[in-house]
Design a protein around this motif. Structure first.
Motif, PDB file in Angstrom:
ATOM      1  N   VAL A  55       0.835  -1.205   0.000  1.00 44.80           N
ATOM      2  CA  VAL A  55       0.000   0.000   0.000  1.00 44.80           C
ATOM      3  C   VAL A  55       0.869   1.254   0.000  1.00 44.80           C
ATOM      4  N   MET A  56       1.943   1.274   0.834  1.00 45.90           N
ATOM      5  CA  MET A  56       2.812   2.449   0.892  1.00 45.90           C
ATOM      6  C   MET A  56       3.520   2.682  -0.439  1.00 45.90           C
ATOM      7  N   LEU A  57       4.036   1.612  -1.045  1.00 46.61           N
ATOM      8  CA  LEU A  57       4.720   1.779  -2.336  1.00 46.61           C
ATOM      9  C   LEU A  57       3.749   2.264  -3.405  1.00 46.61           C
ATOM     10  N   THR A  58       2.555   1.705  -3.392  1.00 46.71           N
ATOM     11  CA  THR A  58       1.556   2.149  -4.366  1.00 46.71           C
ATOM     12  C   THR A  58       1.163   3.602  -4.122  1.00 46.71           C
ATOM     13  N   MET A  59       0.970   3.955  -2.849  1.00 41.66           N
ATOM     14  CA  MET A  59       0.615   5.325  -2.509  1.00 41.66           C
ATOM     15  C   MET A  59       1.721   6.296  -2.899  1.00 41.66           C
ATOM     16  N   ARG A  60       2.958   5.920  -2.650  1.00 49.64           N
ATOM     17  CA  ARG A  60       4.093   6.793  -3.009  1.00 49.64           C
ATOM     18  C   ARG A  60       4.137   7.008  -4.512  1.00 49.64           C
ATOM     19  N   SER A  61       3.947   5.900  -5.268  1.00 51.71           N
ATOM     20  CA  SER A  61       3.967   6.027  -6.723  1.00 51.71           C
ATOM     21  C   SER A  61       2.839   6.926  -7.210  1.00 51.71           C
ATOM     22  N   GLY A 203       7.128  13.049   3.187  1.00 48.79           N
ATOM     23  CA  GLY A 203       6.539  13.280   4.505  1.00 48.79           C
ATOM     24  C   GLY A 203       5.232  12.535   4.672  1.00 48.79           C
ATOM     25  N   THR A 204       4.417  12.546   3.623  1.00 53.23           N
ATOM     26  CA  THR A 204       3.146  11.814   3.682  1.00 53.23           C
ATOM     27  C   THR A 204       3.376  10.323   3.837  1.00 53.23           C
ATOM     28  N   VAL A 205       4.337   9.808   3.034  1.00 53.36           N
ATOM     29  CA  VAL A 205       4.649   8.381   3.115  1.00 53.36           C
ATOM     30  C   VAL A 205       5.197   8.017   4.494  1.00 53.36           C
ATOM     31  N   LEU A 206       6.028   8.920   5.049  1.00 49.81           N
ATOM     32  CA  LEU A 206       6.577   8.669   6.379  1.00 49.81           C
ATOM     33  C   LEU A 206       5.462   8.627   7.429  1.00 49.81           C
ATOM     34  N   THR A 207       4.494   9.501   7.284  1.00 52.40           N
ATOM     35  CA  THR A 207       3.356   9.483   8.204  1.00 52.40           C
ATOM     36  C   THR A 207       2.584   8.166   8.093  1.00 52.40           C
ATOM     37  N   ILE A 208       2.371   7.753   6.846  1.00 54.36           N
ATOM     38  CA  ILE A 208       1.688   6.464   6.632  1.00 54.36           C
ATOM     39  C   ILE A 208       2.501   5.329   7.244  1.00 54.36           C
ATOM     40  N   PHE A 209       3.833   5.419   7.133  1.00 52.66           N
ATOM     41  CA  PHE A 209       4.705   4.378   7.677  1.00 52.66           C
ATOM     42  C   PHE A 209       4.530   4.247   9.190  1.00 52.66           C
ATOM     43  N   PHE A 210       4.541   5.382   9.886  1.00 48.07           N
ATOM     44  CA  PHE A 210       4.398   5.327  11.342  1.00 48.07           C
ATOM     45  C   PHE A 210       2.993   4.875  11.754  1.00 48.07           C
ATOM     46  N   VAL A 211       1.994   5.321  10.965  1.00 49.20           N
ATOM     47  CA  VAL A 211       0.637   4.829  11.243  1.00 49.20           C
ATOM     48  C   VAL A 211       0.560   3.323  11.019  1.00 49.20           C
ATOM     49  N   SER A 212       1.265   2.852   9.979  1.00 50.40           N
ATOM     50  CA  SER A 212       1.282   1.409   9.704  1.00 50.40           C
ATOM     51  C   SER A 212       1.975   0.637  10.818  1.00 50.40           C
ATOM     52  N   LEU A 213       3.054   1.238  11.358  1.00 50.42           N
ATOM     53  CA  LEU A 213       3.717   0.571  12.483  1.00 50.42           C
ATOM     54  C   LEU A 213       2.753   0.424  13.664  1.00 50.42           C
TER      55      LEU A 213
END
Length: 528
Positions: A55-61, A203-213
């Motif tokens: 999801v993160m890779l797709t969102m980043r793309s 920054g958005t992807v990083l936020t998603i990353f921490f939410v995913s954690l």
């Protein structure tokens, strides 16, 4: 002389697996040592992590593609604004037409306010036109396009009207719009730096990353709890299996719900029921055999030890030993029969004629003793029973009746159908004229090794172990029926067997027995 190495052709013996000291089962085999709960939680966590990563890779793309699309839209908007401004061709400061391209570009640039990461530059010949709020806004990104002579020259003189330039601050997407007025030519250059926008995406992807954690942590906890709930019945099965010992097979797994795990618990409990039944049958056989065989063995040993050295005493002792051995043989045969009751195939019902069955039993009972053997009641129709087992049970009742009734008395036989439809039952009975059975004794007379009061009568005592009526009850239960007794003290007793008997479409002859009609006529004449 040569010596041969015999060990070279000797295959190594296979290793014998270690067995459990109590159960005797093979020891643990090689395999995963990670508990099933951890494996379930781990796989759920891994699957969730891979899904979130995708999801993160797709969102980043998608976000990066969106920034490029937005950058191109911003460039297109600036160009459209310039075209609209140039189409008017009027200097707003003098309300007169522009006299030069340079003036047009100066006025347009002075009125623009570039967004972050956006640069707008005008060129006329070698001169670069810009304003602090427009062209020089690129300095906030660390790169000054108007002062990057090499890049400006490549953009102004190149054949392409748009492209991507690599600067010290990353990529810059640019578009060059030519402005022609007579012999004078200029250009409007609009550029967008992608680094700031990519930083926003990061920054958005990083936020998603921490939410995913955080989501993974919650998923791990839920997976741990769910795996525990799913494996709880399995742990119960393991606990019950560990609690089962050679002397206690009563433990059972609690069954909750109706899912696959509950079905496993039901299957496990059913298996334990079969094991416990087989164990109890085996234990009962061993206990009964040891209990009943102890007395004849003691009798035989005592008489052999006291036997005198004369022919008469030896003959008397050998006769007693032979009688005791015969009794032991009967006990063992009866115990083996009772041990087979719970096995599949003990009773194999076949469709047979009820009248034929009773007439055959009556013919065989004639040789049991000097008694009258009238048939007082006879059922006509087809039944489904194991004729051999049923004959064995009724003859046992007839033998008891003959043993415990006066000589020359009457032992009556009979059979009848009771009920209708699917509830119809077949009953076959034997009635004697003996001393009868007390009410308290009737409740336990079909138990193993129980000998009634009549057996205590020394004048009519019958050698036996008290297994006959237990065999009768077992045969009745094997037919899904029951054995019963009705008696009045001093007026004889009636023993019988009642089994389910569905109605057949046609009631013809079934099984051997000769001409049933003729034999029924003989019985009716005898009764008259």
């Amino acid at each position: 002389m040569t010596m041969t190495d015999t060990t070279a052709n000797t295959a190594p013996l296979p290793a014998v697996p270690e067995r459990h000291p109590r159960t005797g089962n093979p020891g643990p085999r090689s395999g995963s040592k990670v508990p099933a709960r951890w494996r379930i939680a781990g796989w759920i966590l891994l699957t969730t992590a891979l899904t979130l990563l995708a999801v993160m890779l797709t969102m980043r793309s998608l976000l990066l593609n969106g920034t490029q699309t937005q950058a191109h839209q911003d460039i297109t908007q600036e160009l459209q604004e310039f075209r609209a401004f140039a189409a008017e061709g009027v200097d707003p400061t003098t309300a007169k037409p522009f006299t030069s391209i340079e003036k047009m570009l100066e006025i347009f640039l002075s009125r623009q306010s570039a967004a972050q990461g956006e640069v707008i530059v005008g060129t006329v010949g070698q001169r670069i036109l810009y304003t602090p709020t427009g062209a020089l806004s690129s300095q906030a990104n660390g790169h000054d396009l108007p002062r990057d002579q090499a890049l400006m020259d490549s953009i102004r003189t190149g054949d392409a009207s748009s492209g991507i330039a690599h600067t010290s601050e990353g990529e810059m997407h640019w578009v060059r719009l030519p402005v022609v007025s007579g012999n004078e030519t200029g250009h409007l250059i609009v550029g967008i730096y992608m680094a700031p926008r990519e930083a926003q995406v990061a920054g958005t992807v990083l936020t998603i990353f921490f939410v995913s954690l955080g989501g993974l942590a919650v998923t791990a906890g839920i997976a741990w709890l769910v795996a525990g709930q799913i494996l709880s019945p399995v742990r119960e099965v393991r606990r019950v299996a560990e609690d089962i010992s050679e002397s206690d097979l009563t433990a059972r797994v609690p069954v909750r719900g109706s899912d696959d795990i509950s079905a496993l618990a039901v299957t496990f409990n059913t298996m334990l029921d079969r094991i416990e039944s087989a164990y109890r049958t085996q234990r009962a056989f061993v206990d009964d055999a040891s209990h009943e065989l102890r007395t004849p063995i003691t009798v035989i040993r005592g008489h052999l030890e006291l036997m005198e050295d004369n022919e008469a005493d030896r003959a008397r002792t050998l006769a007693l030993v032979d009688d005791e051995l015969a009794r032991m043989g009967r006990i063992v045969s009866d115990l083996l029969l009772l041990a087979k009751v719970d096995r599949p195939g003990f009773a194999q019902p076949r469709r047979t004629d009820a009248a034929t069955l009773l007439l055959d039993i009556e013919a065989k009972a004639q040789v049991l003793g000097p008694r009258g053997w009238p048939i007082l009641e006879i059922a006509e129709g087809s039944i489904s029973v194991d004729t051999q087992r049923m004959t064995q049970a009724v003859l046992q009742l007839a033998t008891n009746a003959c043993q415990y009734s006066p000589e020359e008395s009457t032992v009556s036989l009979g059979s009848r159908f009771e009920g209708e439809g699917g509830a119809r039952q077949f009953t076959i009975w034997v009635s004697d004229q003996g001393r009868g059975v007390e009410e308290e004794e009737a409740a336990r007379i079909f138990g193993r090794f129980h000998r009634g009061q009549a057996a205590q009568d020394t004048e009519r005592a019958r050698p036996g172990a008290g297994l006959g009526l237990a065999i009768v009850r077992s045969i009745a239960e094997a037919h899904q029926g029951s054995a019963w007794v009705r008696s009045t003290q001093g007026s004889g007793a009636t023993f019988g067997i009642t089994v389910p008997s569905p109605i057949y479409d046609d009631d013809g002859d079934a099984g051997p027995g000769g001409n049933v009609t003729e034999r029924l006529d003989e019985v009716k004449e005898h009764q008259q």
